[in-house]
Design a protein around this motif. Structure first.
Motif, mmCIF file in Angstrom:
data_model
loop_
_atom_site.group_PDB
_atom_site.id
_atom_site.type_symbol
_atom_site.label_atom_id
_atom_site.label_comp_id
_atom_site.label_asym_id
_atom_site.label_seq_id
_atom_site.Cartn_x
_atom_site.Cartn_y
_atom_site.Cartn_z
ATOM 1 N N ARG A 69 0.873 -1.180 0.000
ATOM 2 C CA ARG A 69 0.000 0.000 0.000
ATOM 3 C C ARG A 69 0.907 1.226 0.000
ATOM 4 N N LEU A 90 -2.893 4.614 -2.549
ATOM 5 C CA LEU A 90 -3.957 5.114 -1.684
ATOM 6 C C LEU A 90 -4.154 6.608 -1.878
ATOM 7 N N ASP A 117 -6.879 3.003 -5.012
ATOM 8 C CA ASP A 117 -7.906 2.992 -3.983
ATOM 9 C C ASP A 117 -9.013 3.919 -4.462
ATOM 10 N N ARG A 119 -12.197 3.991 -3.168
ATOM 11 C CA ARG A 119 -13.331 4.072 -2.241
ATOM 12 C C ARG A 119 -13.948 5.454 -2.293
#
Length: 140
Positions: A69, A90, A117, A119
């Motif tokens: 990550r 991220l 990422d 989200r």
């Protein structure tokens, strides 16, 4: 760690060999759970050490997929140079710099699969971010 190990074991029993199982946590838990690999922070132990830990706990035949990550394109480059099998960038969708610029820079600095990422606040938002990430060069 015990809860993570139990959850990974249950998931492994469900998916068997039909999918890759990555444990988002310590390498020893991933290996003990017979996971395919582990997802760890870019600032943690070097990839080679994580891979050795997977093999030490899981045996020589243990898969040792290491996904890092990363918070920045610099982290992506370092993880790639250290032998990560894939990286997750991220916060690209929330960066102060345009997300497509951040992803394009990260893509230019690695040859391993680059995941973003994506989200979001809602499913529609997450889908939109995922589409934008793949357009900007992410592999997923």
């Amino acid at each position: 760690s015990a809860k993570l190990f139990d959850a990974a074991g249950k998931l492994r029993a469900q998916i068997r060999d039909r999918a890759v199982l990555l444990v988002d946590g310590p390498a020893d838990v991933a290996a003990a759970a017979e996971a395919t690999g582990v997802c760890v922070d870019a600032t943690g132990l070097p990839t080679e050490v994580v891979r050795r830990t997977l093999k030490a706990v899981g045996g020589d035949g243990a898969p040792a997929l290491v996904v890092r990550r990363c918070a920045t394109p610099d982290d992506v480059a370092t993880a790639s140079q250290q032998g990560a099998d894939a990286v997750i960038l991220l916060g690209a969708s929330t960066a102060s710099t345009a997300p497509d610029v951040v992803l394009a820079e990260a893509r230019a600095r690695t040859s391993v699969p680059l995941l973003a990422d994506a989200r979001g606040a809602s499913v529609a938002d997450a889908v939109g971010r995922a589409r934008a990430a793949t357009t900007a060069g992410a592999d997923g």
